[in-house]
Write an enzyme that holds these catalytic residues in place. Structure first.
Site, short mmCIF file in Angstrom:
data_model
loop_
_atom_site.label_atom_id
_atom_site.label_comp_id
_atom_site.label_asym_id
_atom_site.label_seq_id
_atom_site.Cartn_x
_atom_site.Cartn_y
_atom_site.Cartn_z
N ASP A 67 -20.22 -47.31 63.30
CA ASP A 67 -19.37 -47.07 62.14
C ASP A 67 -17.99 -47.70 62.30
O ASP A 67 -17.60 -48.11 63.40
CB ASP A 67 -19.24 -45.55 61.88
CG ASP A 67 -19.19 -44.72 63.17
OD1 ASP A 67 -18.76 -45.26 64.21
OD2 ASP A 67 -19.58 -43.55 63.13
N ASN A 135 -19.38 -30.73 63.92
CA ASN A 135 -20.10 -30.20 62.75
C ASN A 135 -21.55 -30.69 62.70
O ASN A 135 -22.22 -30.54 61.69
CB ASN A 135 -19.36 -30.59 61.46
CG ASN A 135 -19.37 -32.11 61.21
OD1 ASN A 135 -19.84 -32.88 62.05
ND2 ASN A 135 -18.85 -32.53 60.07
N HIS A 137 -22.54 -33.89 63.02
CA HIS A 137 -22.77 -35.24 62.49
C HIS A 137 -23.19 -36.21 63.60
O HIS A 137 -22.90 -35.99 64.78
CB HIS A 137 -21.55 -35.77 61.69
CG HIS A 137 -20.37 -36.21 62.50
ND1 HIS A 137 -19.08 -36.15 62.02
CD2 HIS A 137 -20.24 -36.74 63.74
CE1 HIS A 137 -18.25 -36.62 62.92
NE2 HIS A 137 -18.92 -36.99 63.97
N GLU A 142 -22.32 -37.10 57.69
CA GLU A 142 -21.83 -35.72 57.67
C GLU A 142 -22.92 -34.78 57.15
O GLU A 142 -23.92 -35.24 56.57
CB GLU A 142 -20.58 -35.66 56.76
CG GLU A 142 -19.42 -36.55 57.20
CD GLU A 142 -18.67 -36.05 58.45
OE1 GLU A 142 -19.23 -35.25 59.23
OE2 GLU A 142 -17.51 -36.46 58.63
C1 F6R Z 1 -18.44 -42.60 66.78
C2 F6R Z 1 -19.23 -41.71 65.91
C3 F6R Z 1 -19.05 -40.24 65.91
C4 F6R Z 1 -18.71 -39.65 67.28
C5 F6R Z 1 -18.57 -38.12 67.18
C6 F6R Z 1 -18.14 -37.52 68.50
O1 F6R Z 1 -18.81 -43.95 66.59
O2 F6R Z 1 -20.02 -42.20 65.17
O3 F6R Z 1 -20.22 -39.64 65.42
O4 F6R Z 1 -19.72 -39.97 68.18
O5 F6R Z 1 -17.64 -37.80 66.19
O6 F6R Z 1 -16.87 -38.01 68.83
P1 F6R Z 1 -16.20 -37.72 70.25
O7 F6R Z 1 -17.04 -38.43 71.25
O8 F6R Z 1 -14.83 -38.31 70.14
O9 F6R Z 1 -16.22 -36.25 70.43
#
Ligand code: F6R
Length: 240
Positions: A67, A135, A137, A142
């Site tokens: 992303d 959450n 995701h 989401e």
């Molecule tokens: C990042 C992504 C997100 C993160 C997730 C966890 O490219 O797609 O889904 O993997 O938000 O983020 P961290 O590792 O910062 O807790």
């Protein structure tokens, strides 16, 4: 889903590096699906260290990231393109043209999503790395995202904006929209490696691994993947 529980974040990163490096060493032209965020930082540091110590080559490796924030150019220090250069690519011998990520500055959203869909179709991933949102995701899919989704633009959940604010000077600077790979494309990867660390992920880890498979918990779809490994530290595994 195979679940590996580690004592702490360091051991989690060691195990993740073992899994990722096994793919790279078995096939020097493997396609890696990569993630940003805090969780993979230990893994990326180990990949760089392994390259320095053992000369593992990434000259023929290709990557596709999950992303990118909408509205941030690849040169912006908070863009995910910049994150990847700083935390991984600059430490490897990977060719920039072999790394792929959505263009956050694309004016035509639909055309950019179609471009990335076609690219992912042509680049079947040997392994897809994922972090887990508090959450539930995966990528920026989401809660409520259809499991059949391809690349699309999302409005980030308030909880995601709050979670990501730590990486910006001010919460007002966190982009509210992002391009993200879809759930369908995550599920197409040959293997999935999902990492979760820390007590704030414990609830999402339980719902992902043990709860019903539901679009309200996007990561729960991974229960249906034929080759998915979850590596969690003790704190994130505390509700399993
Ligand atoms: C990042 C992504 C997100 C993160 C997730 C966890 O490219 O797609 O889904 O993997 O938000 O983020 P961290 O590792 O910062 O807790």
């Amino acid at each position: 889903m195979k679940i590996i529980v580690t004592e702490n974040y360091e051991e989690l990163s060691d195990k993740a590096a073992e899994a990722m490096l096994a793919v790279v060493k078995a096939d020097p032209s493997a396609v890696l699906g990569l993630a940003t965020g805090t969780t993979p930082l230990g893994l990326y540091a180990r990949m760089i260290r392994d390259r320095a110590e053992h000369g593992t080559s990434y000259a023929r490796i290709r990557t596709a990231n999950l992303d990118e924030y909408k509205g941030l150019p690849a040169s912006h220090e908070q863009s995910y393109a910049c994150f990847m250069r700083k935390n991984l690519f600059d430490g490897l011998d990977i060719a920039p043209q072999n790394t792929n990520i959505e263009n956050g500055m694309a004016a035509d959203e639909a055309a950019e999503c179609a471009r990335y869909d076609a690219l992912l179709e042509a680049l079947p991933r040997d392994i897809q790395l994922l972090g887990l949102g508090s959450n539930g995701h995966i990528a920026f899919n989401e809660p409520g995202t259809p499991f059949g989704s391809g690349t699309h633009v999302v409005t980030l959940a308030e909880s995601t904006v709050r979670d990501n604010a730590r990486l910006f000077r001010d919460i007002a600077e966190v982009p509210r929209k992002a391009f993200t790979m879809g759930i369908r494309q995550i599920m197409q990867a040959r293997r999935v490696l999902i990492l979760a660390s820390g007590a704030n992920k414990a609830d999402a880890v339980r719902k992902m691994a043990l709860g019903p498979v539901t679009e309200q918990v996007p990561a729960s779809v991974l229960q249906l993947h034929p080759c998915c490994t979850l590596i969690v530290d003790r704190a994130a595994a505390s509700q399993l």
